[in-house]
Structure formats: C-alpha cells, structure tokens
Design an enzyme around this catalytic site. Structure first.
Site, short mmCIF file in Angstrom:
data_model
loop_
_atom_site.label_atom_id
_atom_site.label_comp_id
_atom_site.label_asym_id
_atom_site.label_seq_id
_atom_site.Cartn_x
_atom_site.Cartn_y
_atom_site.Cartn_z
N LEU A 108 84.16 31.24 60.54
CA LEU A 108 83.70 31.96 61.72
C LEU A 108 84.27 31.20 62.91
O LEU A 108 84.28 29.97 62.90
CB LEU A 108 82.17 31.97 61.81
CG LEU A 108 81.41 32.91 60.88
CD1 LEU A 108 79.91 32.61 60.96
CD2 LEU A 108 81.66 34.36 61.23
N ASP A 109 84.76 31.91 63.92
CA ASP A 109 85.31 31.18 65.06
C ASP A 109 84.20 30.42 65.77
O ASP A 109 83.01 30.67 65.57
CB ASP A 109 86.08 32.11 66.00
CG ASP A 109 85.20 33.12 66.70
OD1 ASP A 109 84.31 32.70 67.47
OD2 ASP A 109 85.40 34.33 66.50
N LYS A 110 84.60 29.48 66.60
CA LYS A 110 83.66 28.55 67.23
C LYS A 110 82.54 29.27 67.98
O LYS A 110 81.38 28.84 67.95
CB LYS A 110 84.43 27.62 68.17
CG LYS A 110 83.59 26.58 68.91
CD LYS A 110 84.50 25.62 69.66
CE LYS A 110 83.71 24.64 70.52
NZ LYS A 110 83.21 25.30 71.75
#
Length: 240
Positions: A108-110
């Site tokens: 999952l992106d930041k």
C-alpha cells in the site's frame, strides 16, 4: 548427510519466505545463492536444510517450517516495507513481538491505509501478488468536491493510463463524499491514477479486502492471525 533429509534448494528458499520456488530458481540461475560458502547455479540441487548453510545475496536464510499469516491494519504515513533505511515508520514497527521473519504481501502506498497481509510463506506471497491469479481488492475512497457525472461509467468501462488500460470491477457510491471500488490489478498507484484520470480528488484511500480476507474490525496499527476458514479460502483462490 542423510539422503532422506535432502530437500530441493528452491523449496528451502521458498520455505524461508524469500520468494516462490520459481523465484528461487531465478535467484539460483543468477548466482545469488550459495550453499556452504559456494555459489551454485544448478537447478534441482538438493540440500539438508538442518545442516547446510544457505545464503541469498550474502545473507543466511532460516527455514521456517511453521507458516505465519497475519492481517495488519496499516496506518497512513507508514511505508510498506519491513525496514526503511530513511527511518520512516515501517510495517515491522507494529509486529515487534513476533519472532518470525515476515514479509509483506503486496504493498500500500505511504499515504494509503488499511489491510495488508504479512507472511513467511514464499509461495503464497508470490501467487497473491502475481497478476495471473487476479486476487480482487476492495477500497474505500473519500474524495472532495462533487463526483464527476461519468466517473462510474468510465471507471467500469476502462480508462487509458500511461501504462495501459485500467478499470475497476465494481463501483458503489456510498455517500456524497465516499465511494467503494473493487479492482484486481496491482500496478503502481493504480487506484489513485484511475481516480485522477476521471477527476476524483482522493483524500483518503483505505483497503478493506484482499482476496477473501477482510479488514473487518482490526484497529489501526493492530494485527491478527488469519483463521482457518480464511486460510482455506485464500489457498483455494490461489490454487495452493
């Protein structure tokens, strides 16, 4: 060396959670694996995992005979790695009590939050993140402004992105500021790029489902073990 104790090297690497057996064969072919200090490129070689020192990229691996499968609620602002050289919060910060060497299943992106799986099962990790198995993922999206008139139609039909056509499998408008979408792709920032393409300004992105596994009521920053039914359904989905 006991011939009955010998195991194919690619299985030993997969059992350590490094990658799948196919991925292990690639590591061996690339000369990144050594056994007892000697680099081997021989596919199909067998070793005794109890006494042989197997190293990948110079790091000794530990075979894990007990498989672990965790569901973690990743908070926003946390990078999807087990260690971050820049010192940013990472997934390992939330599982410090676990003694196994675990790997994240996908990313999952930041700035995204929600469900991410952690495991030491290399074959499962490989299949769960490989596009050919097409595990569906569901996301809740909070946005600002008014939902563009043709957003649903365009997302279901498909939107041309710089790396090819992208589309959602399902779309639900939940409220004036929340929608839910389901997708089977795992391309880089695919949800955010699709939303931008149809004029939806995302302010929160939460993954609530990964294949048959649901986020449920896991609190932010907490984790739980997958139950037996979930594991059966996951293995069935991945043809394991």
């Amino acid at each position: 060396m006991n011939p009955m104790a010998l195991t194919r090297l690619n299985k030993v690497i997969a059992d350590a959670g490094i990658t799948s057996r196919r991925g292990a064969d690639e590591l061996i072919s690339e000369g990144r694996v050594s056994v007892n200090g000697l680099v081997t490129r021989e596919l199909g070689i067998k070793v005794d995992p109890e006494i042989s020192q197997v190293m990948v990229d110079g790091e000794t691996i530990t075979t894990s005979f007990t498989k672990t499968y965790l569901a973690l609620h990743k908070p926003r602002g946390v990078v999807s790695t087990m260690y971050d050289p820049e010192g940013r919060p990472s997934l390992s910060d939330f599982i410090s009590l676990r003694t196994e060497r675990l790997f994240h299943v996908g990313r999952l992106d930041k700035e995204s939050e929600g469900l991410i799986l952690l495991s030491n099962d290399g074959e499962m990790t490989f299949r769960a993140t490989h596009p050919s198995y097409g595990l569906e993922k569901t996301y809740l999206i909070e946005f600002v402004g008014k939902l563009p008139k043709d957003a649903e139609k365009n997302l279901l039909r498909g939107v041309e992105l710089e790396d090819g056509l992208g589309r959602v499998l399902d779309f639900k408008a939940l409220s004036p500021t929340w929608i839910e979408v389901t997708i089977h792709e795992g391309r880089y920032h695919i949800i955010r790029r699709l939303m931008e393409a149809v004029g939806v300004e995302v302010v929160r992105l939460i993954r609530t489902r990964f294949g048959p596994i649901l986020l449920g009521d896991i609190l932010e920053g907490r984790w739980r073990d997958l139950n037996e039914v979930e594991l059966i359904n996951l293995r069935k989905a991945l043809k394991l």
